[in-house]
Design a protein around this motif. Structure first.
Motif, PDB file in Angstrom:
ATOM      1  N   ALA A 240     -33.752  80.931  35.204  1.00 20.64           N
ATOM      2  CA  ALA A 240     -33.919  79.707  35.989  1.00 20.64           C
ATOM      3  C   ALA A 240     -35.382  79.261  35.971  1.00 20.64           C
ATOM      4  CB  ALA A 240     -33.445  79.964  37.422  1.00 20.64           C
ATOM      5  N   ARG A 241     -36.237  80.248  36.124  1.00 22.58           N
ATOM      6  CA  ARG A 241     -37.668  79.926  36.154  1.00 22.58           C
ATOM      7  C   ARG A 241     -38.103  79.297  34.821  1.00 22.58           C
ATOM      8  NH1 ARG A 241     -40.548  85.034  37.841  1.00 22.58           N
ATOM      9  NH2 ARG A 241     -39.785  84.541  39.940  1.00 22.58           N
ATOM     10  N   GLU A 242     -37.599  79.934  33.754  1.00 21.06           N
ATOM     11  CA  GLU A 242     -37.944  79.442  32.407  1.00 21.06           C
ATOM     12  C   GLU A 242     -37.475  77.997  32.218  1.00 21.06           C
ATOM     13  OE1 GLU A 242     -39.485  79.689  28.586  1.00 21.06           O
ATOM     14  OE2 GLU A 242     -39.720  81.043  30.327  1.00 21.06           O
ATOM     15  N   GLN A 243     -36.189  77.821  32.646  1.00 20.04           N
ATOM     16  CA  GLN A 243     -35.615  76.468  32.512  1.00 20.04           C
ATOM     17  C   GLN A 243     -36.465  75.455  33.268  1.00 20.04           C
ATOM     18  OE1 GLN A 243     -31.612  76.493  33.824  1.00 20.04           O
ATOM     19  NE2 GLN A 243     -30.762  76.470  31.743  1.00 20.04           N
ATOM     20  N   ALA A 244     -36.802  75.858  34.505  1.00 20.22           N
ATOM     21  CA  ALA A 244     -37.571  74.923  35.333  1.00 20.22           C
ATOM     22  C   ALA A 244     -38.900  74.583  34.664  1.00 20.22           C
ATOM     23  CB  ALA A 244     -37.814  75.564  36.702  1.00 20.22           C
ATOM     24  N   ARG A 245     -39.502  75.610  34.074  1.00 19.36           N
ATOM     25  CA  ARG A 245     -40.791  75.390  33.432  1.00 19.36           C
ATOM     26  C   ARG A 245     -40.639  74.425  32.260  1.00 19.36           C
ATOM     27  NH1 ARG A 245     -43.644  77.558  29.670  1.00 19.36           N
ATOM     28  NH2 ARG A 245     -41.959  78.956  29.062  1.00 19.36           N
ATOM     29  N   GLN A 246     -39.558  74.747  31.447  1.00 22.28           N
ATOM     30  CA  GLN A 246     -39.333  73.895  30.269  1.00 22.28           C
ATOM     31  C   GLN A 246     -39.076  72.457  30.697  1.00 22.28           C
ATOM     32  OE1 GLN A 246     -36.210  75.736  28.169  1.00 22.28           O
ATOM     33  NE2 GLN A 246     -37.577  77.063  26.958  1.00 22.28           N
ATOM     34  N   GLU A 247     -38.217  72.327  31.723  1.00 23.14           N
ATOM     35  CA  GLU A 247     -37.883  70.984  32.224  1.00 23.14           C
ATOM     36  C   GLU A 247     -39.167  70.244  32.612  1.00 23.14           C
ATOM     37  OE1 GLU A 247     -34.927  68.128  33.174  1.00 23.14           O
ATOM     38  OE2 GLU A 247     -34.864  70.029  32.092  1.00 23.14           O
ATOM     39  N   GLY A 248     -39.996  70.987  33.352  1.00 22.61           N
ATOM     40  CA  GLY A 248     -41.258  70.374  33.808  1.00 22.61           C
ATOM     41  C   GLY A 248     -42.084  69.900  32.612  1.00 22.61           C
ATOM     42  N   GLU A 249     -42.169  70.818  31.625  1.00 22.17           N
ATOM     43  CA  GLU A 249     -42.989  70.473  30.458  1.00 22.17           C
ATOM     44  C   GLU A 249     -42.438  69.237  29.771  1.00 22.17           C
ATOM     45  OE1 GLU A 249     -43.372  73.736  27.769  1.00 22.17           O
ATOM     46  OE2 GLU A 249     -44.747  74.806  29.140  1.00 22.17           O
ATOM     47  N   ARG A 250     -41.043  69.290  29.646  1.00 20.01           N
ATOM     48  CA  ARG A 250     -40.422  68.155  28.982  1.00 20.01           C
ATOM     49  C   ARG A 250     -40.757  66.854  29.728  1.00 20.01           C
ATOM     50  NH1 ARG A 250     -35.690  66.053  29.079  1.00 20.01           N
ATOM     51  NH2 ARG A 250     -34.967  67.555  30.614  1.00 20.01           N
ATOM     52  N   MET A 251     -40.609  66.934  31.061  1.00 22.14           N
ATOM     53  CA  MET A 251     -40.877  65.726  31.854  1.00 22.14           C
ATOM     54  C   MET A 251     -42.315  65.262  31.677  1.00 22.14           C
ATOM     55  SD  MET A 251     -38.654  66.549  35.203  1.00 22.14           S
ATOM     56  CE  MET A 251     -39.244  65.278  36.306  1.00 22.14           C
ATOM     57  N   ILE A 252     -43.211  66.242  31.645  1.00 23.36           N
ATOM     58  CA  ILE A 252     -44.631  65.885  31.496  1.00 23.36           C
ATOM     59  C   ILE A 252     -44.863  65.180  30.164  1.00 23.36           C
ATOM     60  CG2 ILE A 252     -46.928  66.886  31.141  1.00 23.36           C
ATOM     61  CD1 ILE A 252     -46.029  69.027  33.235  1.00 23.36           C
ATOM     62  N   THR A 253     -44.266  65.818  29.052  1.00 25.07           N
ATOM     63  CA  THR A 253     -44.503  65.197  27.742  1.00 25.07           C
ATOM     64  C   THR A 253     -43.918  63.792  27.663  1.00 25.07           C
ATOM     65  OG1 THR A 253     -42.664  66.543  27.025  1.00 25.07           O
ATOM     66  CG2 THR A 253     -44.827  67.174  26.202  1.00 25.07           C
ATOM     67  N   SER A 254     -42.674  63.661  28.219  1.00 24.32           N
ATOM     68  CA  SER A 254     -42.057  62.328  28.127  1.00 24.32           C
ATOM     69  C   SER A 254     -42.892  61.320  28.907  1.00 24.32           C
ATOM     70  CB  SER A 254     -40.606  62.380  28.622  1.00 24.32           C
ATOM     71  OG  SER A 254     -40.571  62.563  30.016  1.00 24.32           O
ATOM     72  N   ALA A 255     -43.385  61.764  30.085  1.00 27.79           N
ATOM     73  CA  ALA A 255     -44.220  60.838  30.863  1.00 27.79           C
ATOM     74  C   ALA A 255     -45.459  60.450  30.072  1.00 27.79           C
ATOM     75  CB  ALA A 255     -44.625  61.541  32.170  1.00 27.79           C
ATOM     76  N   LYS A 256     -46.030  61.459  29.415  1.00 27.28           N
ATOM     77  CA  LYS A 256     -47.249  61.202  28.643  1.00 27.28           C
ATOM     78  C   LYS A 256     -46.978  60.177  27.545  1.00 27.28           C
ATOM     79  CE  LYS A 256     -50.161  65.284  29.019  1.00 27.28           C
ATOM     80  NZ  LYS A 256     -50.329  66.618  28.482  1.00 27.28           N
ATOM     81  N   SER A 257     -45.841  60.405  26.804  1.00 28.15           N
ATOM     82  CA  SER A 257     -45.572  59.506  25.683  1.00 28.15           C
ATOM     83  C   SER A 257     -45.288  58.097  26.197  1.00 28.15           C
ATOM     84  CB  SER A 257     -44.388  60.009  24.856  1.00 28.15           C
ATOM     85  OG  SER A 257     -43.215  60.015  25.623  1.00 28.15           O
ATOM     86  N   GLU A 258     -44.578  58.048  27.349  1.00 23.39           N
ATOM     87  CA  GLU A 258     -44.300  56.738  27.930  1.00 23.39           C
ATOM     88  C   GLU A 258     -45.605  56.011  28.242  1.00 23.39           C
ATOM     89  OE1 GLU A 258     -41.562  55.889  31.557  1.00 23.39           O
ATOM     90  OE2 GLU A 258     -40.438  57.119  30.126  1.00 23.39           O
TER      91      GLU A 258
END
Lengths: 156, 287
Positions: free
Chosen positions: A90-108
């Motif tokens: 769960a922790r890993e998933q949450a981390r990945q999700e966070g990272e994904r969200m961060i990258t998508s926000a960055k690209s946006e």
């Protein structure tokens, strides 16, 4: 104290009694005794067999108990492992999700910036052309000059 | 005391006289009215009291044991059955310890001897005057002179009873010897022991000596067997009669002698049985 017929009578009575005892008294009593002996022997046999059976059963029960205890411990162990694993996942998933969200926000954000830049460039070139038109007050070959200005704008 | 105005001697003699029915040389078949008449009858006389009591007691013994035997169960034995089984096992063990041949007869024979002799001896413990007085009363009812109603309760104080049994045992000894060793074996046993020699001539000299010795040995068995029981019981009975004559002080003495006599009657019954077994096993076993 005369020896007389009583002697013969007593001997006959004795013989009859012995015969009767041998025929009708001794066999049934002896038979009962022997049968009881056999019965007691059988009973003792059965008792020792039962004791042996009981020992075996107790051993089996102990064995089963030990096995089940081991199983229970194993199950508990597995459950612990599984739970920690799940937490980890769960922790890993949450981390990945966070990272994904961060990258998508960055690209946006980048896209937004680029789009703004483009818009700005277009506006700047339009403004420059409009400015130049006003300055020169004459018409210029729009095509020629817009290429020029575009080039300029790109350099911006 | 039984009877009226008896001297001690008369009292004792009265007690030791059997109730006799026989063929008197003058009176023909009749009851004996005195010791003299009884001895005049010679062999052709019967002691009614001896035979009556011994047969009665024998029937009592067989009835009791038969009853227990019929009701014998293999479960938990009850009182009578327990006692009967105890006796049977005791006798069976005694026989097995001593007699090593095979015989269906020896064990029941021993049981009968032990229980029957014991019961007959046991009559010794009945106070000496009770049953004779009762018999006298009954005799008077039938019109007899009270002084002539003799009654001896203990069959084993009658030498006819003990010799009757020991001679039966003697017959069995001879029967078993012949059955096991043959008639030649029996004769050989009488003539070839205890002295023998490989030399035929010397052996021929030994034969009459051996025969004399062995015949005495053989005859001594039944005689000693019968006389031992008779002597013990007769002496015991005599002491009971003597004690009965001393008035009130007889009670503690009676009690003491009776307690001691319990031992004697059991022991004599046991000895009679054991000796029977021993003699018969000697008859069966080879030397």
């Amino acid at each position: 104290m005369n020896l007389n017929l009583t002697l013969i009578g007593q001997a006959i009575a004795f013989a009859v009694f012995v015969w009767f005892c041998m025929k009708y008294v001794w066999p049934p009593v002896m038979q009962a005794l022997q049968e009881r002996q056999k019965k007691i022997a059988d009973g003792l046999d059965a008792a020792s067999r039962a004791t042996r059976d009981l020992e075996v059963a107790q051993e089996e029960a102990n064995e089963t108990l030990r096995e089940s205890k081991e199983q229970a411990a194993e199950i508990l162990d597995q459950a612990h492992k599984r739970s920690s694993q799940m937490i980890e996942e769960a922790r890993e998933q949450a981390r990945q999700e966070g990272e994904r969200m961060i990258t998508s926000a960055k690209s946006e954000i980048e896209q937004e910036v680029n789009r703004a830049k483009e818009e700005l460039r277009a506006q700047v070139s339009r403004l420059a052309i409009a400015g130049a038109e006003r300055i020169l007050e004459s018409s210029i070959d729009e095509k020629k000059h817009s290429e020029l200005v575009d080039k300029l704008a790109k350099e911006l | 005391m039984a009877g009226n105005n008896q001297t001690p001697t008369e009292y004792i003699q009265h007690h030791l006289q059997n109730l006799t029915f026989g063929n008197h040389p003058e009176n023909g078949w009749s009851m004996a009215h005195s010791a003299q008449e009884a001895s005049d009858m010679g062999f052709w006389a019967i002691h009614l009291d001896t035979l009556g009591w011994s047969i009665g007691l024998g029937v009592l013994f067989l009835w009791l044991f038969r009853k227990a035997g019929k009701a014998a169960t293999t479960g938990v034995p009850s009182g009578l059955q327990n006692f009967v089984e105890l006796m049977v096992e005791f006798v069976d063990n005694s026989v097995k310890d001593t007699f090593h041949g095979k015989s269906q007869l020896i064990a029941p024979l021993s049981l009968t001897i032990f229980c029957w002799v014991f019961l007959m001896n046991l009559m010794d413990l009945v106070p000496v005057d009770i049953l004779p007085m009762l018999a006298q009363k009954i005799g008077v009812m039938f019109g007899a002179d009270p002084a002539h109603v003799y009654f001896k309760v203990v069959p084993t104080t009658d030498i006819n009873a003990t010799l009757g049994m020991s001679l039966s045992v003697f017959g069995l000894i001879i029967f078993y010897t012949i059955r096991e060793k043959g008639i030649t074996g029996f004769i050989g046993e009488l003539t070839l022991h205890p002295f023998n020699s490989p030399n035929k001539l010397v052996q021929a000299l030994f034969v009459p000596v051996n025969f004399l010795l062995e015949t005495v040995t053989l005859l001594a068995k039944p005689v000693s067997l019968g006389l031992r029981l008779f002597g013990n019981m007769y002496a015991g009975e005599l002491i009971f009669i003597l004690v009965a004559m001393i008035g009130l002080w007889q009670l503690p003495l009676h009690f003491t002698w009776a307690v001691f006599h319990i031992l004697v009657i059991t022991l004599q019954a046991f000895i009679f049985m054991m000796l029977t077994i021993v003699y018969l096993s000697m008859a069966v076993e080879k030397h």
